[in-house]
Motif scaffolding. Structure first.
Motif, PDB file in Angstrom:
ATOM      1  N   GLN A  54       0.818  -1.217   0.000  1.00 59.05           N
ATOM      2  CA  GLN A  54       0.000   0.000   0.000  1.00 59.05           C
ATOM      3  C   GLN A  54       0.852   1.267   0.000  1.00 59.05           C
ATOM      4  OE1 GLN A  54      -2.756   0.220   3.239  1.00 59.05           O
ATOM      5  NE2 GLN A  54      -3.828   2.012   2.424  1.00 59.05           N
ATOM      6  N   GLU A  55       1.943   1.254   0.752  1.00 62.01           N
ATOM      7  CA  GLU A  55       2.776   2.454   0.846  1.00 62.01           C
ATOM      8  C   GLU A  55       3.402   2.803  -0.497  1.00 62.01           C
ATOM      9  OE1 GLU A  55       6.718   4.082   3.278  1.00 62.01           O
ATOM     10  OE2 GLU A  55       5.599   2.344   4.031  1.00 62.01           O
ATOM     11  N   GLU A  56       3.954   1.796  -1.172  1.00 57.22           N
ATOM     12  CA  GLU A  56       4.583   2.041  -2.476  1.00 57.22           C
ATOM     13  C   GLU A  56       3.558   2.491  -3.513  1.00 57.22           C
ATOM     14  OE1 GLU A  56       4.933  -0.664  -0.609  1.00 57.22           O
ATOM     15  OE2 GLU A  56       6.879  -1.656  -0.934  1.00 57.22           O
ATOM     16  N   VAL A  57       2.389   1.829  -3.517  1.00 60.06           N
ATOM     17  CA  VAL A  57       1.348   2.154  -4.489  1.00 60.06           C
ATOM     18  C   VAL A  57       0.816   3.570  -4.256  1.00 60.06           C
ATOM     19  CG1 VAL A  57      -0.989   1.604  -5.269  1.00 60.06           C
ATOM     20  CG2 VAL A  57       0.671  -0.238  -4.888  1.00 60.06           C
ATOM     21  N   THR A  58       0.533   3.896  -3.001  1.00 63.20           N
ATOM     22  CA  THR A  58       0.018   5.225  -2.667  1.00 63.20           C
ATOM     23  C   THR A  58       1.017   6.314  -3.037  1.00 63.20           C
ATOM     24  OG1 THR A  58      -1.283   4.321  -0.844  1.00 63.20           O
ATOM     25  CG2 THR A  58      -0.895   6.699  -0.838  1.00 63.20           C
ATOM     26  N   SER A  59       2.292   6.057  -2.756  1.00 60.38           N
ATOM     27  CA  SER A  59       3.344   7.018  -3.084  1.00 60.38           C
ATOM     28  C   SER A  59       3.436   7.226  -4.588  1.00 60.38           C
ATOM     29  CB  SER A  59       4.685   6.530  -2.538  1.00 60.38           C
ATOM     30  OG  SER A  59       5.740   7.389  -2.935  1.00 60.38           O
ATOM     31  N   TYR A  60       3.301   6.133  -5.342  1.00 63.48           N
ATOM     32  CA  TYR A  60       3.375   6.208  -6.803  1.00 63.48           C
ATOM     33  C   TYR A  60       2.210   7.028  -7.367  1.00 63.48           C
ATOM     34  CZ  TYR A  60       3.465   4.656 -11.670  1.00 63.48           C
ATOM     35  OH  TYR A  60       3.485   4.618 -13.059  1.00 63.48           O
ATOM     36  N   VAL A  61       1.025   6.787  -6.844  1.00 64.23           N
ATOM     37  CA  VAL A  61      -0.163   7.513  -7.305  1.00 64.23           C
ATOM     38  C   VAL A  61      -0.007   9.008  -7.054  1.00 64.23           C
ATOM     39  CG1 VAL A  61      -2.628   7.875  -6.932  1.00 64.23           C
ATOM     40  CG2 VAL A  61      -1.723   5.551  -7.079  1.00 64.23           C
ATOM     41  N   LYS A  62       0.481   9.370  -5.874  1.00 65.88           N
ATOM     42  CA  LYS A  62       0.662  10.785  -5.536  1.00 65.88           C
ATOM     43  C   LYS A  62       1.765  11.426  -6.371  1.00 65.88           C
ATOM     44  CE  LYS A  62      -1.007  10.558  -0.763  1.00 65.88           C
ATOM     45  NZ  LYS A  62      -0.648  10.713   0.676  1.00 65.88           N
ATOM     46  N   GLN A  63       2.869  10.708  -6.518  1.00 66.75           N
ATOM     47  CA  GLN A  63       4.010  11.244  -7.257  1.00 66.75           C
ATOM     48  C   GLN A  63       3.660  11.508  -8.716  1.00 66.75           C
ATOM     49  OE1 GLN A  63       7.484   8.776  -7.081  1.00 66.75           O
ATOM     50  NE2 GLN A  63       8.720  10.122  -8.363  1.00 66.75           N
ATOM     51  N   CYS A  64       2.899  10.613  -9.305  1.00 64.35           N
ATOM     52  CA  CYS A  64       2.523  10.741 -10.724  1.00 64.35           C
ATOM     53  C   CYS A  64       1.220  11.522 -10.916  1.00 64.35           C
ATOM     54  CB  CYS A  64       2.392   9.357 -11.353  1.00 64.35           C
ATOM     55  SG  CYS A  64       3.914   8.404 -11.353  1.00 64.35           S
ATOM     56  N   LYS A  65       0.611  11.931  -9.803  1.00 64.31           N
ATOM     57  CA  LYS A  65      -0.625  12.713  -9.840  1.00 64.31           C
ATOM     58  C   LYS A  65      -1.716  12.003 -10.647  1.00 64.31           C
ATOM     59  CE  LYS A  65       1.867  17.092  -9.382  1.00 64.31           C
ATOM     60  NZ  LYS A  65       2.143  18.424  -9.974  1.00 64.31           N
ATOM     61  N   LEU A  66      -1.902  10.725 -10.351  1.00 64.60           N
ATOM     62  CA  LEU A  66      -2.898   9.923 -11.061  1.00 64.60           C
ATOM     63  C   LEU A  66      -4.276  10.096 -10.428  1.00 64.60           C
ATOM     64  CD1 LEU A  66      -0.877   6.597 -11.469  1.00 64.60           C
ATOM     65  CD2 LEU A  66      -0.986   8.544 -13.028  1.00 64.60           C
ATOM     66  N   LYS A  67      -5.265  10.281 -11.266  1.00 65.41           N
ATOM     67  CA  LYS A  67      -6.639  10.409 -10.785  1.00 65.41           C
ATOM     68  C   LYS A  67      -7.361   9.061 -10.773  1.00 65.41           C
ATOM     69  CE  LYS A  67      -7.073  15.186 -12.387  1.00 65.41           C
ATOM     70  NZ  LYS A  67      -6.973  15.733 -11.010  1.00 65.41           N
ATOM     71  N   LEU A  68      -6.792   8.087 -11.481  1.00 63.35           N
ATOM     72  CA  LEU A  68      -7.308   6.721 -11.532  1.00 63.35           C
ATOM     73  C   LEU A  68      -8.712   6.635 -12.121  1.00 63.35           C
ATOM     74  CD1 LEU A  68      -6.006   5.347  -8.116  1.00 63.35           C
ATOM     75  CD2 LEU A  68      -4.949   5.185 -10.368  1.00 63.35           C
ATOM     76  N   LYS A  69      -9.027   7.559 -13.014  1.00 64.51           N
ATOM     77  CA  LYS A  69     -10.307   7.512 -13.722  1.00 64.51           C
ATOM     78  C   LYS A  69     -10.158   6.829 -15.084  1.00 64.51           C
ATOM     79  CE  LYS A  69     -12.641   9.771 -10.583  1.00 64.51           C
ATOM     80  NZ  LYS A  69     -13.701   9.086  -9.784  1.00 64.51           N
ATOM     81  N   ALA A  70      -9.048   7.110 -15.748  1.00 64.84           N
ATOM     82  CA  ALA A  70      -8.796   6.542 -17.082  1.00 64.84           C
ATOM     83  C   ALA A  70      -8.144   5.168 -16.945  1.00 64.84           C
ATOM     84  CB  ALA A  70      -7.904   7.480 -17.887  1.00 64.84           C
ATOM     85  N   ILE A  71      -8.448   4.287 -17.911  1.00 63.35           N
ATOM     86  CA  ILE A  71      -7.953   2.913 -17.838  1.00 63.35           C
ATOM     87  C   ILE A  71      -6.433   2.864 -17.898  1.00 63.35           C
ATOM     88  CG2 ILE A  71      -8.249   2.622 -20.335  1.00 63.35           C
ATOM     89  CD1 ILE A  71      -8.519  -0.106 -17.594  1.00 63.35           C
ATOM     90  N   HIS A  72      -5.791   3.767 -18.672  1.00 62.63           N
ATOM     91  CA  HIS A  72      -4.331   3.693 -18.776  1.00 62.63           C
ATOM     92  C   HIS A  72      -3.664   4.053 -17.444  1.00 62.63           C
ATOM     93  CE1 HIS A  72      -4.935   8.021 -19.632  1.00 62.63           C
ATOM     94  NE2 HIS A  72      -3.722   8.177 -19.130  1.00 62.63           N
ATOM     95  N   GLU A  73      -4.282   4.923 -16.639  1.00 60.09           N
ATOM     96  CA  GLU A  73      -3.740   5.233 -15.321  1.00 60.09           C
ATOM     97  C   GLU A  73      -3.946   4.063 -14.362  1.00 60.09           C
ATOM     98  OE1 GLU A  73      -4.109  10.106 -15.228  1.00 60.09           O
ATOM     99  OE2 GLU A  73      -5.221   8.910 -13.778  1.00 60.09           O
ATOM    100  N   GLN A  74      -5.100   3.456 -14.435  1.00 62.16           N
ATOM    101  CA  GLN A  74      -5.376   2.294 -13.596  1.00 62.16           C
ATOM    102  C   GLN A  74      -4.397   1.161 -13.890  1.00 62.16           C
ATOM    103  OE1 GLN A  74      -9.474   1.359 -14.417  1.00 62.16           O
ATOM    104  NE2 GLN A  74     -10.225   3.339 -13.651  1.00 62.16           N
TER     105      GLN A  74
END
Length: 216
Positions: free
Chosen positions: A169-189
């Motif tokens: 969870q820590e690595e994934v959360t950090s990656y999402v924040k660092q890359c500023k992913l909104k996780l709405k689009a399939i390519h970000e997911q």
């Protein structure tokens, strides 16, 4: 009269071009693995509507369905990338099971499969660049998490899939924040899924098939 002639010419040209299209859409280079482990390579045409595959090897053309095939892969000349598909037992709306093709978007601790189908009455927001195009139709996708031979349709990625990554969870959360992913689009997911699968990679385990690199 000049404009009428040009209009008629454009219609005739369109008809001629349409008649030159292969019956099953675009022919792509690829290979299929039959259920007896025989591998066929050549030009492949995938009829998404009827879930049938034509394989052209030398001067011979063969037709197969998901019942005869374990997996197949093609190089999509429109999206310009490799696509991977597997034949998996799936419960149909009528209640019975049958083998059907799914595209493999991610293969690992979390496997993501995609089921595609053509829908009439196209909308301007749809993607017309699918590799198998029917007139007045668009390709729509349904995404699933596939684990233990079970399908779970993904309706909300954040609430359904993100909780499955608690081990990193820590690595994934950090990656999402660092890359500023909104996780709405399939390519970000899929970027997040690929990261998690790399973090939990088990080299000794054989998964479904190498995934397609989807940006849709």
């Amino acid at each position: 009269m000049k404009y009428i002639s040009l209009f008629l010419l454009s219609i005739i040209t369109h008809i001629v071009q349409a008649s030159d299209l292969p019956q099953y859409g675009v022919w792509c280079f690829g290979k299929i693995t039959l259920d007896n482990n025989v591998i066929l390579e050549g030009k492949i045409s995938y009829d998404l509507k009827f879930e049938a595959i034509k394989v052209k090897t030398d001067d011979l053309v063969r037709t197969y369905t998901a019942e005869n095939i374990t997996n197949f892969e093609i190089f999509d000349p429109i999206k310009y990338r490799h696509r991977k598909y597997v034949a998996v037992d799936h419960v149909m709306k009528e209640g019975y099971k049958r083998k059907t093709f799914f595209e493999v978007l991610s293969d690992g601790k979390i496997s993501i499969l995609r089921k595609s189908k053509y829908v009439r009455r196209p909308r301007v927001t749809e993607d017309y660049r699918a590799p198998h195009v029917y007139l007045n139709a668009v390709c729509r996708h349904t995404y699933y998490v596939y684990q233990g031979d079970k399908f779970v349709e993904i309706e909300d990625f954040v609430s359904q899939v993100m909780p499955m990554m608690t081990s990193h969870q820590e690595e994934v959360t950090s990656y999402v924040k660092q890359c500023k992913l909104k996780l709405k689009a399939i390519h970000e997911q899929m970027r997040v899924i690929h990261l998690y699968n790399q973090l939990t990679a088990q080299p000794e385990k054989s998964f479904l098939l190498s995934e397609s690199m989807s940006e849709e």
